[in-house]
Design a protein around this motif. Structure first.
Motif, PDB file in Angstrom:
ATOM      1  N   UNK A 129       0.819  -1.216   0.000  1.00  0.00           N
ATOM      2  CA  UNK A 129       0.000   0.000   0.000  1.00  0.00           C
ATOM      3  C   UNK A 129       0.851   1.262   0.000  1.00  0.00           C
ATOM      4  N   UNK A 130       2.012   1.207   0.650  1.00  0.00           N
ATOM      5  CA  UNK A 130       2.831   2.417   0.710  1.00  0.00           C
ATOM      6  C   UNK A 130       4.296   2.030   0.882  1.00  0.00           C
ATOM      7  N   UNK A 131       5.174   2.879   0.351  1.00  0.00           N
ATOM      8  CA  UNK A 131       6.611   2.643   0.471  1.00  0.00           C
ATOM      9  C   UNK A 131       7.285   3.913   0.961  1.00  0.00           C
ATOM     10  N   UNK A 132       8.437   3.726   1.584  1.00  0.00           N
ATOM     11  CA  UNK A 132       9.145   4.880   2.109  1.00  0.00           C
ATOM     12  C   UNK A 132      10.617   4.501   2.274  1.00  0.00           C
ATOM     13  N   UNK A 133      11.516   5.473   2.018  1.00  0.00           N
ATOM     14  CA  UNK A 133      12.963   5.185   2.110  1.00  0.00           C
ATOM     15  C   UNK A 133      13.516   5.722   3.420  1.00  0.00           C
ATOM     16  N   UNK A 134      14.270   4.878   4.128  1.00  0.00           N
ATOM     17  CA  UNK A 134      14.990   5.320   5.326  1.00  0.00           C
ATOM     18  C   UNK A 134      16.459   4.977   5.123  1.00  0.00           C
ATOM     19  N   UNK A 181       6.383  15.117 -12.108  1.00  0.00           N
ATOM     20  CA  UNK A 181       7.146  14.407 -11.079  1.00  0.00           C
ATOM     21  C   UNK A 181       6.642  14.765  -9.670  1.00  0.00           C
ATOM     22  N   UNK A 182       6.255  16.020  -9.468  1.00  0.00           N
ATOM     23  CA  UNK A 182       5.786  16.459  -8.150  1.00  0.00           C
ATOM     24  C   UNK A 182       4.255  16.518  -8.079  1.00  0.00           C
ATOM     25  N   UNK A 183       3.601  16.068  -9.125  1.00  0.00           N
ATOM     26  CA  UNK A 183       2.135  16.045  -9.231  1.00  0.00           C
ATOM     27  C   UNK A 183       1.515  17.430  -8.992  1.00  0.00           C
ATOM     28  N   UNK A 199       2.329  22.128   1.844  1.00  0.00           N
ATOM     29  CA  UNK A 199       3.000  21.025   1.153  1.00  0.00           C
ATOM     30  C   UNK A 199       3.227  21.336  -0.319  1.00  0.00           C
ATOM     31  N   UNK A 200       2.242  21.994  -0.949  1.00  0.00           N
ATOM     32  CA  UNK A 200       2.384  22.334  -2.371  1.00  0.00           C
ATOM     33  C   UNK A 200       3.418  23.436  -2.577  1.00  0.00           C
ATOM     34  N   UNK A 201       3.464  24.393  -1.648  1.00  0.00           N
ATOM     35  CA  UNK A 201       4.487  25.442  -1.726  1.00  0.00           C
ATOM     36  C   UNK A 201       5.881  24.823  -1.665  1.00  0.00           C
ATOM     37  N   UNK A 202       5.998  23.860  -0.747  1.00  0.00           N
ATOM     38  CA  UNK A 202       7.282  23.201  -0.579  1.00  0.00           C
ATOM     39  C   UNK A 202       7.695  22.493  -1.874  1.00  0.00           C
ATOM     40  N   UNK A 233       1.448  13.912   5.650  1.00  0.00           N
ATOM     41  CA  UNK A 233       1.164  13.283   4.354  1.00  0.00           C
ATOM     42  C   UNK A 233       2.021  13.937   3.266  1.00  0.00           C
ATOM     43  N   UNK A 234       2.062  15.281   3.251  1.00  0.00           N
ATOM     44  CA  UNK A 234       2.885  15.986   2.273  1.00  0.00           C
ATOM     45  C   UNK A 234       4.360  15.671   2.494  1.00  0.00           C
ATOM     46  N   UNK A 235       4.724  15.512   3.754  1.00  0.00           N
ATOM     47  CA  UNK A 235       6.119  15.249   4.058  1.00  0.00           C
ATOM     48  C   UNK A 235       6.562  13.912   3.478  1.00  0.00           C
ATOM     49  N   UNK A 236       5.692  12.906   3.623  1.00  0.00           N
ATOM     50  CA  UNK A 236       6.071  11.595   3.106  1.00  0.00           C
ATOM     51  C   UNK A 236       6.191  11.635   1.585  1.00  0.00           C
ATOM     52  N   UNK A 237       5.296  12.378   0.951  1.00  0.00           N
ATOM     53  CA  UNK A 237       5.328  12.591  -0.489  1.00  0.00           C
ATOM     54  C   UNK A 237       6.670  13.230  -0.900  1.00  0.00           C
ATOM     55  N   UNK A 238       7.057  14.246  -0.138  1.00  0.00           N
ATOM     56  CA  UNK A 238       8.303  14.974  -0.383  1.00  0.00           C
ATOM     57  C   UNK A 238       9.515  14.030  -0.328  1.00  0.00           C
ATOM     58  N   UNK A 239       9.532  13.146   0.674  1.00  0.00           N
ATOM     59  CA  UNK A 239      10.649  12.202   0.812  1.00  0.00           C
ATOM     60  C   UNK A 239      10.727  11.266  -0.380  1.00  0.00           C
ATOM     61  N   UNK A 240       9.565  10.897  -0.905  1.00  0.00           N
ATOM     62  CA  UNK A 240       9.566   9.998  -2.075  1.00  0.00           C
ATOM     63  C   UNK A 240      10.192  10.697  -3.275  1.00  0.00           C
TER      64      UNK A 240
END
Lengths: 308, 307
Positions: free
Chosen positions: A251-256, B120-122, B137-140, B167-174
């Motif tokens: 469902x979700x992935x994340x890098x650490x 890439x950033x949707x 999150x969108x500004x970032x 939620x935005x943070x996890x998106x950012x890390x991806x």
């Protein structure tokens, strides 16, 4: 004993339902975490609970008074600290304390006694004449909290109080929050940092104006996250993540760092599913695959994604 | 592999304050490198020096095999910088902001790259919206796009997720993870230790000096301590009883506590006895690796004691 009782609280702005039939209770003296993404309705709810925004329907009792019918009495029961630390930067420390003491109707001996306390908790004894703008972030934050509770309110609302504060200052701040709650003041705190939510006794999560989860940190992890979290250590984790994110059991992935965290659903049954999937790219060498204890962040991302 | 950033004995003082004090370290290509420390530790000073915005007093810095002092302009053409404040123009749209940054960097044919980054950033469907009307999150993400328009080889991020929701943070890390895959080196500063866990290599700094530098796993192993987690009734009271009866360091959470332990078995026996003497029942316990935050706080305390 209940400090806050929220009953079917709703708020509409035009056609937009910002808070949708929310109910929850907060016990006296507890540290209560109020979480949600930006725009979920947190600030709107807090403003209603502070008696500064009238609900469209429903009601809440804060410190025994109705926010609908007795908002002015509610205001006398509470303290409020925002992420902007509402201190006057060009005033001295003492002038800020006197100002807030005055706003809350303190004077004379009572004001002096509380001033001493605020100076003590913010490590500013002997530094009363410093200009507030010159204080380090962590000290300023404790001073802001001190002034927000200078009148010993029954309840204090903290709106993202730790934004941009360093780890050591943050830990001192949470110790202070615990001290304040030990003295019987109820603390309702909003934060974006789920690791901080672990410090709370109870937590609610709201999304699109609706309450979607309620419990202690431990019960939230147990009751709301049906998925398991799996940690994989391998070469080229980003390529492996991109392969795995297409699998129906993920469902979700994340890098650490050099590890991947996967949130796997009920289709997942064994490690071989993961290794078989990664093997489609033969350059990736897998070092280990282990289940790990989920964090509150895992729980919330799961709930919010599910809610979409 | 040749390091992409090589810093030797870097120093910078502001008057009498040594903001950066003889720091040396390397950053490898396509690595996510994290600079972690309290306010005033020297994080922003180091990032500003590396981006060429601030001069330094002593030491040497090589970036992309070039000396920073001699080849500043050439190095700056190859780096992106995302500051804490997301320097965007609120009254320009997403598209216009990106165009503006493309022109600053002298990128003439930016449209293709812009489309690619928006996808890439949707952000594609919001491209005509004013930056002022975007969520945090969108500004970032827009600020990130602006800092990537000229295809930098190194991206500097100064506390990039302050005020951004989970939620935005996890998106950012991806998004950042996928940049690493394209060979971009990411150098970031953060006060959040849970974010530092996402880096390949972390430097913990305090008062202008490095106190530890390694992968998050190795830094955690280096203390030889563990965290003993105790779940029990009336956890606040239990924590203060343990504090009064032992020298152990305790971190209190909402429904449990972590005790920093040198010897898990002995410490547990001692704690079990203290709590049962006070009629507090332990519901569960386990031995965990320390979090990076615990390690950081221990190391800073040790430094302060030695100093």
């Amino acid at each position: 004993m209940l400090s806050i009782e929220v009953n079917s609280l709703s708020k509409k702005f035009g056609k937009f339902l910002a808070v949708d039939n929310v109910s929850f209770n907060v016990n006296k003296g507890e540290v209560f975490g109020f979480l949600g993404a930006n725009g979920a309705g947190k600030s709107t709810t807090i403003r209603m609970l502070c008696g500064i925004l009238e609900p469209t329907s429903g009601d809440a009792k804060v410190g025994g008074f109705s926010v609908m019918n007795e908002p002015d009495k509610v205001k006398q029961k509470i303290g409020y600290m925002s992420q902007k630390f509402s201190l006057y930067n060009d005033l001295t420390v003492e002038e800020n304390i006197n100002f807030y003491g005055g706003v809350y109707g303190l004077f004379g001996e009572k004001l002096n006694e509380r001033k001493k306390w605020v100076l003590k908790i913010s490590d500013l004894k002997g530094k009363e004449n410093l200009i507030t703008a010159s204080l380090p972030g962590g000290i300023k934050q404790r001073l802001a909290l001190g002034t927000a509770v200078i009148h010993n309110p029954a309840i204090v609302f903290l709106d993202e109080p730790t934004s941009g504060v360093d780890p050591i200052a943050r830990r001192q701040f949470w110790e202070l929050i615990n001290d304040i709650s030990d003295r019987g003041t109820t603390v309702l705190v909003t934060t974006h940092y789920l690791e901080e939510a672990e410090f709370c006794n109870n937590i609610i999560l709201i999304n699109a104006g609706k309450l979607i989860a309620h419990g202690t940190p431990a019960t939230l992890k147990k009751d709301y996250l049906k998925n398991k979290i799996i940690e994989i250590e391998c070469d080229d984790p980003v390529s492996a993540m991109n392969i795995l994110s297409k699998e129906p059991f993920v469902d979700d992935t994340s890098i650490f760092g050099n590890n991947i965290h996967l949130s796997v659903n009920e289709i997942y049954n064994s490690k071989t599913q993961i290794s078989d999937s990664i093997k489609t790219n033969n350059k990736i060498n897998i070092k280990r695959i282990d289940p790990i204890v989920p964090t509150l962040e895992d729980v919330f991302i799961h709930l919010l994604e599910k809610g979409k | 592999m040749q390091p992409i950033i090589k810093i030797e004995k870097l120093s910078k003082s502001f008057g009498d304050i040594k903001a950066v004090n003889k720091i040396s370290f390397d950053v490898a290509k396509a690595q996510m490198f994290g600079l972690v420390g309290p306010d005033g530790a020297g994080k922003s000073t180091i990032i500003r020096i590396l981006t060429g915005l601030l001069s330094y007093d002593n030491g040497s810095i090589k970036i992309l095999d070039m000396d920073l002092k001699k080849n500043k302009k050439k190095i700056q053409d190859n780096i992106g910088y995302l500051s804490q404040k997301f320097s965007l123009y609120g009254d320009l749209t997403i598209d216009e902001n990106i165009e503006f940054f493309a022109k600053i960097h002298g990128v003439s044919n930016y449209e293709g790259r812009r489309n690619e980054l928006l996808k890439f950033t949707r952000l594609t469907e919001f491209r005509d919206r004013l930056a002022d009307n975007l969520s945090g999150g969108m500004k970032q993400k827009l600020a990130l796009v602006c800092s990537l328009i000229h295809k930098p080889k190194i991206l500097y991020l100064d506390e990039p997720t302050t005020g951004v929701d989970p939620v935005s943070r996890r998106d950012f890390w991806k998004i950042l993870a996928n940049l690493l895959k394209d060979g971009v080196t990411i150098f970031m500063s953060t006060p959040y230790l849970d974010e530092a866990e996402r880096c390949n290599k972390v430097a913990l700094i305090n008062k202008g000096k490095i106190i530890s530098i390694d992968s998050p796993e190795k830094i955690k192993e280096s203390t030889n301590k563990t965290a003993l987690e105790i779940v029990c009734n009336d956890v606040k009271n239990a924590a203060s009883i343990i504090k009064n009866n032992t020298e152990l360091e305790i971190q209190l959470f909402g429904d449990r506590m972590d005790i920093i332990s040198n010897n898990y078995k002995d410490d547990y026996i001692q704690i079990e006895k203290i709590l049962s003497d006070n009629s507090i029942e332990i519901i569960s316990h386990r031995n965990k690796t320390l979090s990076l935050e615990n390690v950081f706080i221990l190391k800073v305390k040790n430094e302060n004691v030695e100093a």
